[in-house]
Design a protein around this motif. Structure first.
Motif, mmCIF file in Angstrom:
data_model
loop_
_atom_site.group_PDB
_atom_site.id
_atom_site.type_symbol
_atom_site.label_atom_id
_atom_site.label_comp_id
_atom_site.label_asym_id
_atom_site.label_seq_id
_atom_site.Cartn_x
_atom_site.Cartn_y
_atom_site.Cartn_z
ATOM 1 N N THR A 49 0.758 -1.257 0.000
ATOM 2 C CA THR A 49 0.000 0.000 0.000
ATOM 3 C C THR A 49 0.790 1.309 0.000
ATOM 4 O O THR A 49 0.212 2.341 -0.346
ATOM 5 C CB THR A 49 -0.966 0.034 1.200
ATOM 6 O OG1 THR A 49 -0.204 -0.060 2.425
ATOM 7 C CG2 THR A 49 -1.954 -1.109 1.141
ATOM 8 N N PRO A 50 2.073 1.381 0.423
ATOM 9 C CA PRO A 50 2.730 2.691 0.439
ATOM 10 C C PRO A 50 2.629 3.422 -0.900
ATOM 11 O O PRO A 50 2.864 2.833 -1.955
ATOM 12 C CB PRO A 50 4.189 2.355 0.787
ATOM 13 C CG PRO A 50 4.092 1.126 1.611
ATOM 14 C CD PRO A 50 2.958 0.348 0.994
ATOM 15 N N PHE A 51 2.242 4.682 -0.840
ATOM 16 C CA PHE A 51 2.103 5.593 -1.990
ATOM 17 C C PHE A 51 0.886 5.293 -2.871
ATOM 18 O O PHE A 51 0.677 5.969 -3.873
ATOM 19 C CB PHE A 51 3.371 5.611 -2.854
ATOM 20 C CG PHE A 51 4.621 5.894 -2.073
ATOM 21 C CD1 PHE A 51 4.722 7.033 -1.286
ATOM 22 C CD2 PHE A 51 5.685 5.015 -2.103
ATOM 23 C CE1 PHE A 51 5.871 7.297 -0.548
ATOM 24 C CE2 PHE A 51 6.844 5.265 -1.370
ATOM 25 C CZ PHE A 51 6.932 6.413 -0.585
ATOM 26 N N LEU A 52 0.075 4.280 -2.516
ATOM 27 C CA LEU A 52 -1.155 4.026 -3.253
ATOM 28 C C LEU A 52 -2.312 4.749 -2.573
ATOM 29 O O LEU A 52 -2.395 4.769 -1.342
ATOM 30 C CB LEU A 52 -1.477 2.528 -3.319
ATOM 31 C CG LEU A 52 -0.469 1.603 -4.005
ATOM 32 C CD1 LEU A 52 -1.062 0.208 -4.132
ATOM 33 C CD2 LEU A 52 -0.038 2.128 -5.356
ATOM 34 N N ASP A 53 -3.213 5.317 -3.381
ATOM 35 C CA ASP A 53 -4.389 5.925 -2.766
ATOM 36 C C ASP A 53 -5.403 4.833 -2.422
ATOM 37 O O ASP A 53 -5.209 3.651 -2.753
ATOM 38 C CB ASP A 53 -4.988 7.012 -3.669
ATOM 39 C CG ASP A 53 -5.500 6.481 -4.995
ATOM 40 O OD1 ASP A 53 -6.069 5.368 -5.031
ATOM 41 O OD2 ASP A 53 -5.348 7.180 -6.019
ATOM 42 N N ILE A 54 -6.495 5.215 -1.755
ATOM 43 C CA ILE A 54 -7.450 4.225 -1.273
ATOM 44 C C ILE A 54 -8.122 3.487 -2.425
ATOM 45 O O ILE A 54 -8.423 2.300 -2.326
ATOM 46 C CB ILE A 54 -8.507 4.889 -0.345
ATOM 47 C CG1 ILE A 54 -9.424 3.848 0.289
ATOM 48 C CG2 ILE A 54 -9.288 5.952 -1.087
ATOM 49 C CD1 ILE A 54 -8.761 2.914 1.244
ATOM 50 N N TYR A 55 -8.317 4.157 -3.569
ATOM 51 C CA TYR A 55 -8.906 3.495 -4.737
ATOM 52 C C TYR A 55 -7.974 2.392 -5.243
ATOM 53 O O TYR A 55 -8.411 1.279 -5.552
ATOM 54 C CB TYR A 55 -9.159 4.515 -5.855
ATOM 55 C CG TYR A 55 -10.144 5.597 -5.491
ATOM 56 C CD1 TYR A 55 -11.503 5.466 -5.781
ATOM 57 C CD2 TYR A 55 -9.714 6.766 -4.860
ATOM 58 C CE1 TYR A 55 -12.404 6.467 -5.448
ATOM 59 C CE2 TYR A 55 -10.616 7.774 -4.526
ATOM 60 C CZ TYR A 55 -11.963 7.616 -4.819
ATOM 61 O OH TYR A 55 -12.840 8.602 -4.480
ATOM 62 N N GLN A 56 -6.679 2.715 -5.333
ATOM 63 C CA GLN A 56 -5.692 1.737 -5.805
ATOM 64 C C GLN A 56 -5.508 0.608 -4.794
ATOM 65 O O GLN A 56 -5.291 -0.545 -5.178
ATOM 66 C CB GLN A 56 -4.363 2.448 -6.078
ATOM 67 C CG GLN A 56 -4.449 3.453 -7.223
ATOM 68 C CD GLN A 56 -3.300 4.446 -7.229
ATOM 69 O OE1 GLN A 56 -2.557 4.577 -6.260
ATOM 70 N NE2 GLN A 56 -3.173 5.184 -8.332
ATOM 71 N N ARG A 57 -5.615 0.924 -3.500
ATOM 72 C CA ARG A 57 -5.505 -0.116 -2.462
ATOM 73 C C ARG A 57 -6.657 -1.115 -2.574
ATOM 74 O O ARG A 57 -6.462 -2.326 -2.435
ATOM 75 C CB ARG A 57 -5.486 0.524 -1.072
ATOM 76 C CG ARG A 57 -4.238 1.347 -0.825
ATOM 77 C CD ARG A 57 -4.210 2.024 0.538
ATOM 78 N NE ARG A 57 -3.067 2.941 0.595
ATOM 79 C CZ ARG A 57 -2.449 3.291 1.712
ATOM 80 N NH1 ARG A 57 -2.842 2.835 2.873
ATOM 81 N NH2 ARG A 57 -1.424 4.117 1.669
ATOM 82 N N MET A 58 -7.840 -0.608 -2.824
ATOM 83 C CA MET A 58 -8.992 -1.505 -2.967
ATOM 84 C C MET A 58 -8.849 -2.365 -4.222
ATOM 85 O O MET A 58 -9.199 -3.556 -4.212
ATOM 86 C CB MET A 58 -10.282 -0.690 -3.020
ATOM 87 C CG MET A 58 -10.607 0.064 -1.733
ATOM 88 S SD MET A 58 -10.861 -1.023 -0.320
ATOM 89 C CE MET A 58 -12.385 -1.831 -0.784
ATOM 90 N N ALA A 59 -8.334 -1.790 -5.318
ATOM 91 C CA ALA A 59 -8.119 -2.564 -6.544
ATOM 92 C C ALA A 59 -7.074 -3.661 -6.304
ATOM 93 O O ALA A 59 -7.252 -4.811 -6.735
ATOM 94 C CB ALA A 59 -7.664 -1.644 -7.677
#
Length: 593
Positions: free
Chosen positions: A238-248
């Motif tokens: 998850t580092p540097f990923l936004d919440i949308y990218q984390r969910m994907a």
């Protein structure tokens, strides 16, 4: 059982008076309990040591730890030589499941993975550090759940795909376009699916050495999942990923886990809770010893970790528990306005940011949420005076001093941590600075380390300290949670909250970890728009209204369990549907699970 550890990078026998030897009671009676070895480092006999702790206190470089293990252990899984770090236990990969490892940095997670992937042959605690024979290792694991897996590793029958923790080394080993790198790693034929799900279409033609941290993280994740392997290990996705990218990313991991064992190390507890079927808790003392527990249910495991007490093992490994306070979200604190933010715009070629206006108050932490590439860092730069608003829009006040910690950090200096901090503040030697900054950010052990030798987590803690060391009215921290483990995140939350309230300054925190935002923020600024094209800032809102707006855009709902911990509802579940029907995406009342 007692172990003695000498931190070799901190032991400088030529710079001290060998106090560890001079003051050791057993040495005074004639025993060679502590000697200086051929490499000029102290060596401690664990058989002769009585655990008095005098050498620990007398060592001027904090290079010695002598620990009595909290529970009896049959044998170490691996030890890095005499007086080196010791690991006890291993996590268990399970077919068709996601297994999580939850614990601080330096507790042996990477060592565990190296053993499970066949990169490191365990030595079962041998003092020489040399690997034991596979016959002896298999005898030790006979009758355990790990026997079949260890046997397959010994026969070179396990292929492992690993996503490393630190991804900034990728541009150093690969020069060229992203698409060339990903095509080279595609062994499953699913690359196009991953590219689409992680929105990498616009990145494929870029050179690897031009990518941002978030882009590199998604590239490393994609390359790992594209490998054909028997076991997948993902170290901090998850580092540097936004919440949308984390969910994907979470959806793709669950998809992969249907057919392969997946193991993850993840410090974003909301994502770990959503992803994992079971968790192994790693506890101990970083860089000294680590114990990996047997698997626990994910809800029970995370709650026990936050509580600091393992019920089945009857072990307390932390003297305080982490508490999520809901009362701070249900009341309004009267605070003096520090800065009025005017309505303004800022345009770049291909991107425009619109700011609705608002205010920042003294003594509060203002949370900032939104997708990557939507203007959060541009907003921070406008406040910091790095950028000026467009002509014709509102103008920022420039009477305030602003301290800014950027999202991406580079050492850029061989000065020691202490030298950098002393240059940043005259308060270094004060009791306040030592107790409120140095100790909770765990900087004391690395004060003499050059900045360019620090790990990502150490560099992050230093950057937070350097920002808070400046004399300013407004402090802006851009993603302070990156590369910090759970323990360090919780301590950073306390540091930042105490700092804002104690100094009566404004603090603005941009982060994608929902737990950090939940614990830190008094109000919320929400960014919406189209990443890379246009962004707009709305608010600040109260936490309830702000999170409802943000999570509504994301399409996920949160509940709270009995401990007050926020938990993501599974999409389509009864609670998810019920909360969405009532517009309560951010549910503040604990449930009865």
């Amino acid at each position: 059982m007692r172990i003695a550890v000498v931190h070799r990078d901190r032991c400088h026998s030529k710079k001290c008076g060998t106090e560890c030897i001079i003051y050791c009671p057993r040495v005074r009676t004639g025993d060679e309990t502590i000697v200086i070895g051929e490499d000029d480092k102290a060596e401690i006999s664990e058989e002769l040591c009585v655990g008095c702790g005098i050498c620990i206190k007398k060592c001027p470089f904090d290079a010695i730890d002598i620990i009595t293990l909290p529970v009896e252990q049959e044998f170490p899984t691996h030890r890095y030589g005499k007086n080196g770090f010791a690991l006890y236990g291993l996590p268990i990969p399970v077919e068709g499941k996601v297994s999580g490892i939850l614990g601080p940095n330096g507790i042996g997670k990477s060592t565990s993975v190296a053993i499970l992937s066949g990169q490191l042959q365990p030595n079962l605690g041998g003092e020489t550090g040399d690997a034991e024979s596979w016959d002896l290792i298999l005898r030790q694991y006979a009758g355990t759940e790990l026997f079949d897996y260890i046997k397959a590793v010994s026969e070179k029958g396990v292929k492992v795909a690993v996503k490393p923790q630190y991804i900034d080394g990728i541009p150093k080993v690969f020069k060229g376009k992203v698409e060339d790198l990903l095509r080279r790693t595609d062994e499953t034929g699913r690359l196009d699916h991953y590219v689409r799900e992680l929105s990498l279409e616009n990145v494929l033609e870029k050179n690897v050495d031009t990518l941002s941290g978030g882009e590199l993280q998604r590239i490393a994740f994609t390359a790992c999942l594209s490998r054909e392997a028997d076991f997948y290990f993902l170290d901090e996705v998850t580092p540097f990923l936004d919440i949308y990218q984390r969910m994907a990313a979470a959806r793709l991991i669950r998809e992969l886990a249907a057919s392969r064992p997946v193991m993850i190390v993840e410090h974003d507890l909301a994502i770990l809770d959503l992803l994992a079927d079971t968790v192994h808790i790693g506890y101990g003392k970083p860089a000294v010893f680590g114990i990996i527990t047997r698997p626990k249910g994910v809800r029970v495991g995370i709650n026990q970790y936050l509580e600091g007490f393992l019920h089945e093992e009857n072990v307390r490994f932390r003297d305080h528990q982490v508490v999520f306070e809901t009362r701070s979200h249900n009341k309004t604190v009267e605070r003096e306005t520090l800065l009025s933010i005017p309505s303004m715009t800022k345009s770049f070629p291909g991107f425009t940011l619109t700011i609705d206006g608002g205010d920042i108050r003294r003594g509060e932490v203002l949370g900032v949420v939104g997708a990557n590439g939507i203007g959060k860092s541009t907003f921070a730069n406008l406040l910091a005076g790095v950028y000026e608003p467009d002509a014709g829009s509102g103008k920022m006040e420039r009477t305030l001093k602003v301290a800014y910690k950027p999202q991406y950090i580079k050492a850029g200096s061989d000065a020691t941590v202490e030298e950098l901090l002393r240059a940043a503040t005259r308060r270094f030697d004060t009791s306040y600075y030592q107790h409120e900054i140095i100790e909770p950010l765990m900087l004391a052990p690395i004060l003499q380390s050059p900045a360019d030798t620090l790990s990502g987590g150490e560099l992050q803690r230093l950057a937070i300290a350097l920002c808070l060391s400046q004399d300013a009215d407004l402090y802006i921290l851009d993603e302070p949670s990156a590369h910090l483990d759970v323990e360090q995140r919780m301590k950073s939350v306390r540091v930042i909250k105490h700092f804002a309230e104690g100094k009566e300054v404004g603090v603005l925190v941009i982060d994608h970890d929902m737990y950090i935002i939940d614990m830190l923020s008094e109000r919320l600024l929400v960014f919406e728009g189209e990443p890379g094209n246009r962004g707009a800032a709305y608010g600040p809102f109260g936490m309830q209204d702000g999170m409802n707006r943000f999570l509504g855009n994301l399409g996920i709902t949160f509940r709270r369990d009995k401990s007050g911990r926020p938990r993501i509802n599974k999409v389509g579940s009864f609670l998810d549907r019920d909360q969405k029907s009532r517009g309560e995406y951010y549910y503040s009342t604990p449930d009865n699970e």
